[in-house]
Design a protein around this motif. Structure first.
Motif, PDB file in Angstrom:
ATOM      1  N   PRO A   5      59.604  15.509 173.646  1.00  0.00           N
ATOM      2  CA  PRO A   5      59.596  14.684 174.853  1.00  0.00           C
ATOM      3  C   PRO A   5      60.958  14.118 175.234  1.00  0.00           C
ATOM      4  CG  PRO A   5      58.727  13.435 172.998  1.00  0.00           C
ATOM      5  CD  PRO A   5      58.935  14.845 172.502  1.00  0.00           C
ATOM      6  N   ASP A   6      61.926  14.170 174.333  1.00  0.00           N
ATOM      7  CA  ASP A   6      63.188  13.481 174.566  1.00  0.00           C
ATOM      8  C   ASP A   6      64.343  14.389 174.984  1.00  0.00           C
ATOM      9  OD1 ASP A   6      62.039  10.999 173.780  1.00  0.00           O
ATOM     10  OD2 ASP A   6      62.290  11.595 171.688  1.00  0.00           O
ATOM     11  N   THR A   7      64.219  15.696 174.751  1.00  0.00           N
ATOM     12  CA  THR A   7      65.348  16.590 175.028  1.00  0.00           C
ATOM     13  C   THR A   7      64.925  17.779 175.873  1.00  0.00           C
ATOM     14  OG1 THR A   7      65.016  17.867 172.989  1.00  0.00           O
ATOM     15  CG2 THR A   7      66.516  15.978 172.876  1.00  0.00           C
ATOM     16  N   TRP A   8      65.908  18.424 176.462  1.00  0.00           N
ATOM     17  CA  TRP A   8      65.735  19.630 177.266  1.00  0.00           C
ATOM     18  C   TRP A   8      66.802  20.621 176.807  1.00  0.00           C
ATOM     19  CZ3 TRP A   8      61.656  19.867 180.527  1.00  0.00           C
ATOM     20  CH2 TRP A   8      61.552  20.944 181.423  1.00  0.00           C
ATOM     21  N   ILE A   9      66.610  21.897 177.100  1.00  0.00           N
ATOM     22  CA  ILE A   9      67.603  22.918 176.756  1.00  0.00           C
ATOM     23  C   ILE A   9      68.161  23.523 178.033  1.00  0.00           C
ATOM     24  CG2 ILE A   9      67.981  25.161 175.654  1.00  0.00           C
ATOM     25  CD1 ILE A   9      65.918  24.467 173.621  1.00  0.00           C
ATOM     26  N   VAL A  10      69.486  23.629 178.078  1.00  0.00           N
ATOM     27  CA  VAL A  10      70.175  24.226 179.219  1.00  0.00           C
ATOM     28  C   VAL A  10      71.110  25.304 178.691  1.00  0.00           C
ATOM     29  CG1 VAL A  10      71.738  23.823 181.162  1.00  0.00           C
ATOM     30  CG2 VAL A  10      70.024  22.094 180.565  1.00  0.00           C
ATOM     31  N   GLY A  11      71.024  26.506 179.256  1.00  0.00           N
ATOM     32  CA  GLY A  11      71.882  27.616 178.852  1.00  0.00           C
ATOM     33  C   GLY A  11      72.979  27.836 179.872  1.00  0.00           C
ATOM     34  N   ALA A  12      74.207  28.007 179.372  1.00  0.00           N
ATOM     35  CA  ALA A  12      75.372  28.193 180.238  1.00  0.00           C
ATOM     36  C   ALA A  12      76.106  29.467 179.857  1.00  0.00           C
ATOM     37  CB  ALA A  12      76.320  26.990 180.112  1.00  0.00           C
ATOM     38  N   VAL A  13      76.878  29.983 180.790  1.00  0.00           N
ATOM     39  CA  VAL A  13      77.773  31.087 180.458  1.00  0.00           C
ATOM     40  C   VAL A  13      78.709  30.608 179.351  1.00  0.00           C
ATOM     41  CG1 VAL A  13      79.610  32.595 181.323  1.00  0.00           C
ATOM     42  CG2 VAL A  13      77.656  32.039 182.784  1.00  0.00           C
ATOM     43  N   PRO A  14      78.846  31.342 178.258  1.00  0.00           N
ATOM     44  CA  PRO A  14      79.644  30.851 177.120  1.00  0.00           C
ATOM     45  C   PRO A  14      81.141  30.996 177.359  1.00  0.00           C
ATOM     46  CG  PRO A  14      78.704  32.994 176.604  1.00  0.00           C
ATOM     47  CD  PRO A  14      78.146  32.615 177.934  1.00  0.00           C
ATOM     48  N   ASN A  15      81.730  29.975 177.970  1.00  0.00           N
ATOM     49  CA  ASN A  15      83.180  29.990 178.178  1.00  0.00           C
ATOM     50  C   ASN A  15      83.707  28.559 178.222  1.00  0.00           C
ATOM     51  OD1 ASN A  15      82.582  28.988 180.761  1.00  0.00           O
ATOM     52  ND2 ASN A  15      82.781  30.999 181.741  1.00  0.00           N
ATOM     53  N   SER A  18      82.271  26.115 180.932  1.00  0.00           N
ATOM     54  CA  SER A  18      80.981  25.511 180.600  1.00  0.00           C
ATOM     55  C   SER A  18      81.139  24.395 179.582  1.00  0.00           C
ATOM     56  CB  SER A  18      80.035  26.588 180.055  1.00  0.00           C
ATOM     57  OG  SER A  18      79.743  27.555 181.016  1.00  0.00           O
ATOM     58  N   ALA A  19      81.983  24.637 178.571  1.00  0.00           N
ATOM     59  CA  ALA A  19      82.216  23.612 177.552  1.00  0.00           C
ATOM     60  C   ALA A  19      82.788  22.337 178.172  1.00  0.00           C
ATOM     61  CB  ALA A  19      83.151  24.157 176.476  1.00  0.00           C
ATOM     62  N   LYS A  20      83.644  22.512 179.172  1.00  0.00           N
ATOM     63  CA  LYS A  20      84.225  21.340 179.842  1.00  0.00           C
ATOM     64  C   LYS A  20      83.148  20.545 180.569  1.00  0.00           C
ATOM     65  CE  LYS A  20      87.988  20.006 182.967  1.00  0.00           C
ATOM     66  NZ  LYS A  20      89.109  20.499 183.801  1.00  0.00           N
ATOM     67  N   THR A  35      77.882  31.726 172.151  1.00  0.00           N
ATOM     68  CA  THR A  35      76.616  31.564 172.861  1.00  0.00           C
ATOM     69  C   THR A  35      76.674  30.238 173.611  1.00  0.00           C
ATOM     70  OG1 THR A  35      75.515  30.470 170.999  1.00  0.00           O
ATOM     71  CG2 THR A  35      75.386  32.874 171.106  1.00  0.00           C
ATOM     72  N   GLY A  36      75.849  30.089 174.642  1.00  0.00           N
ATOM     73  CA  GLY A  36      76.019  28.956 175.544  1.00  0.00           C
ATOM     74  C   GLY A  36      74.817  28.067 175.717  1.00  0.00           C
ATOM     75  N   GLY A  37      74.026  27.852 174.670  1.00  0.00           N
ATOM     76  CA  GLY A  37      72.868  26.976 174.771  1.00  0.00           C
ATOM     77  C   GLY A  37      73.213  25.549 174.364  1.00  0.00           C
ATOM     78  N   TYR A  38      72.624  24.574 175.077  1.00  0.00           N
ATOM     79  CA  TYR A  38      72.864  23.159 174.770  1.00  0.00           C
ATOM     80  C   TYR A  38      71.544  22.392 174.822  1.00  0.00           C
ATOM     81  CZ  TYR A  38      77.789  24.126 175.839  1.00  0.00           C
ATOM     82  OH  TYR A  38      79.063  24.639 175.861  1.00  0.00           O
ATOM     83  N   THR A  39      71.394  21.404 173.918  1.00  0.00           N
ATOM     84  CA  THR A  39      70.351  20.409 174.112  1.00  0.00           C
ATOM     85  C   THR A  39      70.985  19.192 174.763  1.00  0.00           C
ATOM     86  OG1 THR A  39      70.718  19.635 171.834  1.00  0.00           O
ATOM     87  CG2 THR A  39      68.838  21.090 172.222  1.00  0.00           C
ATOM     88  N   VAL A  40      70.190  18.539 175.585  1.00  0.00           N
ATOM     89  CA  VAL A  40      70.672  17.375 176.324  1.00  0.00           C
ATOM     90  C   VAL A  40      69.485  16.435 176.502  1.00  0.00           C
ATOM     91  CG1 VAL A  40      70.200  18.460 178.566  1.00  0.00           C
ATOM     92  CG2 VAL A  40      71.935  16.645 178.412  1.00  0.00           C
ATOM     93  N   LYS A 385      76.672  37.178 179.761  1.00  0.00           N
ATOM     94  CA  LYS A 385      76.389  35.819 180.230  1.00  0.00           C
ATOM     95  C   LYS A 385      75.612  34.992 179.218  1.00  0.00           C
ATOM     96  CE  LYS A 385      75.747  34.729 184.441  1.00  0.00           C
ATOM     97  NZ  LYS A 385      75.210  34.511 185.792  1.00  0.00           N
ATOM     98  N   LEU A 386      75.031  35.645 178.188  1.00  0.00           N
ATOM     99  CA  LEU A 386      74.235  34.912 177.218  1.00  0.00           C
ATOM    100  C   LEU A 386      74.907  34.798 175.860  1.00  0.00           C
ATOM    101  CD1 LEU A 386      70.678  36.179 178.155  1.00  0.00           C
ATOM    102  CD2 LEU A 386      71.601  33.891 178.443  1.00  0.00           C
TER     103      LEU A 386
END
Length: 506
Positions: A5-15, A18-20, A35-40, A385-386
């Protein structure tokens, strides 16, 4: 769906871009670099995704869905003497000597109890530190795979093999469930620690993109993923993930009578089976024993215990047959299985029950050809892209014609995509020659986002029939070189899932 319930996953182009963007939010990167997955935090997920989307860096966004272990510890079972190992590996078979270079079996699971007497004198098992032992599942699955021959307890499929328990933290307030992100991180740790085989005895009816990316990252490195098919046949028989993902070896459970276990899921993803009813396992002596005996051992049932048998067998075959590519090791395991239902493959038991001896002795010329450049199941994987953040190398960029032989499988490898480069004002002739089954041919421009993107399709050939060559000519009408994506798909009605073809470009 069940999700954190507290987090979501967002995938970004790994570069770096995206990190910025990720640095502006309280994110956690999932898995390995490249790889470009993040929890937020859920409250920041939409803003993070929109910030990536504004820069054309957003790849996916999803709930942090929960997975669960696929055992049935709450239903203690009893039965006849436990001789399941002889069912899958003849006692006369001697496993390869275990050396520091032997294939490593990584079991992504609950934390294993490394103080258990079962590991006495065994230098080849370990766990990643920092996670408390609060569930018997991780100890049980590792014991089924590699419990050593030391006069104590049980024997695993490859006794004393190299094994690493990769502990998963359970989600608070659940019955031992783990999040999608935790699964992705666990798989990444297995890759980073040198796994040759990754065992995943857990699952969920919900897909997990972050988990999928890490599995495909592993496949690209030659690592073989194995997963339990699931225990929900009597509860609707849903597809379980990661078991139902392409390129994952999916393991169902059988009874001591070689019948499909009544709980074992059945579907087109099942590759083979292994015993999964009344399996004697090691369990942490300090925890409540599933069968109430409180002796550090317990009879348990579930596809959770079938899967590590196959994982250990795969490591054994990799050690004994280093000439085989990883995909051909999988074929040796599948085609070496002992058929127990109707002749050939079936959705209950796959190709049959695991048989290590058959897989070791199956001649190489009886195996399918190597399948190159996997995973390349869609344009997004080839575009980078993944993972990796860069496009796959072009198989042709002008000059002499290029030929390669490859395979398709409607479940395990449903599409093959290859990048080609055509110079400005030039053309490329592309053909697909069927060798077995009936493949189709499509070509997409660089704006296409996937193989279903008809707006980006520039050529197609779909002649029905397994003896008809598919041919197209693609012209680059621009003045500079451009990438195009060649997609080969299975077509036609066939009782066989497999296809074999030759691709020619030039």
């Amino acid at each position: 769906m069940r999700a954190d319930p507290d987090t979501w996953i967002v995938g970004a182009v790994p570069n770096a871009a995206s990190a910025k963007v990720a640095g502006r939010f309280a994110t956690h990167h999932i898995g390995l670099r490249g790889t470009g997955g993040y929890t937020v935090a859920r409250s920041q997920a939409r803003a993070f995704a929109n910030a990536l989307k504004a820069k054309h860096l957003l790849v996916y966004a999803q709930a942090n869905v929960l997975r669960k272990t696929l055992s049935m510890p709450d239903d203690p079972l009893s039965g006849p003497p436990n001789n399941w190992r002889a069912t899958v590996a003849d006692p006369s078979l001697m496993p390869p000597p275990v050396t520091p270079q032997s294939p490593l079996i990584a079991l992504v699971d609950a934390a294993a109890d490394m103080t258990h007497p079962e590991w006495t004198g065994d230098p080849n098992v370990a766990t990643l530190p920092g996670t408390p032992v609060d569930n018997p599942h991780g100890t049980a699955t590792m014991s089924v795979a590699v419990a050593p021959q030391n006069g104590i307890g049980i024997l695993g499929v490859w006794p004393g093999a190299r094994a690493l328990n990769v502990p998963l933290k359970t989600s608070p307030g659940t019955d031992g469930e783990i999040t999608c992100a935790e699964s992705g991180d666990g798989i990444a740790k297995a890759v980073a620690n040198g796994a040759s085989v990754i065992n995943m005895s857990y699952g969920s009816p919900s897909r997990c993109a972050a988990e999928w990316v890490q599995i495909y990252f592993a496949v690209a490195k030659g690592i073989i993923p194995v997963a339990a098919a699931g225990n929900e046949f009597e509860d609707g028989n849903p597809l379980e993930f990661p078991a139902s993902l392409p390129h994952v070896v999916t393991v169902a459970a059988t009874t001591p009578q070689d019948k499909s276990a009544e709980f074992s899921n059945a579907n087109d993803a099942v590759d083979l089976s292994a015993p999964g009813v009344d399996i004697m396992t090691a369990v942490p002596p300090a925890l409540p024993d599933p069968d109430k005996a409180q002796d550090g051992y317990s009879l348990q049932s579930g596809t959770s215990f079938s899967a590590p048998m196959v994982s250990a067998a795969i490591a054994w075959v990799r050690a004994a047959r280093p000439d085989l590519t990883p995909d051909r090791v999988v074929q040796a395991i599948r085609l070496g299985a002992r058929d127990v239902a109707k002749p050939g493959w079936d959705p209950l038991t796959g190709f049959g029950v695991l048989n290590v001896g058959n897989s070791l002795n199956l001649p190489a010329d009886k195996l399918p050809i190597p399948d190159p450049l996997e995973p390349n199941d869609n344009i997004v994987w080839v575009k980078g892209k993944l993972f990796n953040g860069k496009r796959a190398p072009a198989i042709w960029s002008g000059g002499a014609p290029k030929r390669l032989n490859a395979l398709l499988d409607e479940q395990e490898d449903p599409v093959d995509v290859y990048r080609i480069v055509i110079a400005g004002g030039k053309s490329a002739k592309v053909s697909v020659i069927p060798r077995f089954g009936d493949p189709s041919l499509e070509v997409f421009n660089s704006s296409a986002i996937g193989v279903s993107d008809e707006a980006g399709r520039v050529a197609v050939s779909e002649h029905a029939g397994s003896k008809k060559t598919e041919r197209v000519t693609v012209k680059n009408t621009g003045t500079s070189s451009h990438s195009y994506y060649v997609a080969v798909k299975p077509q036609g009605d066939s009782r066989y899932q497999e296809r074999e073809y030759t691709l020619r470009v030039g």
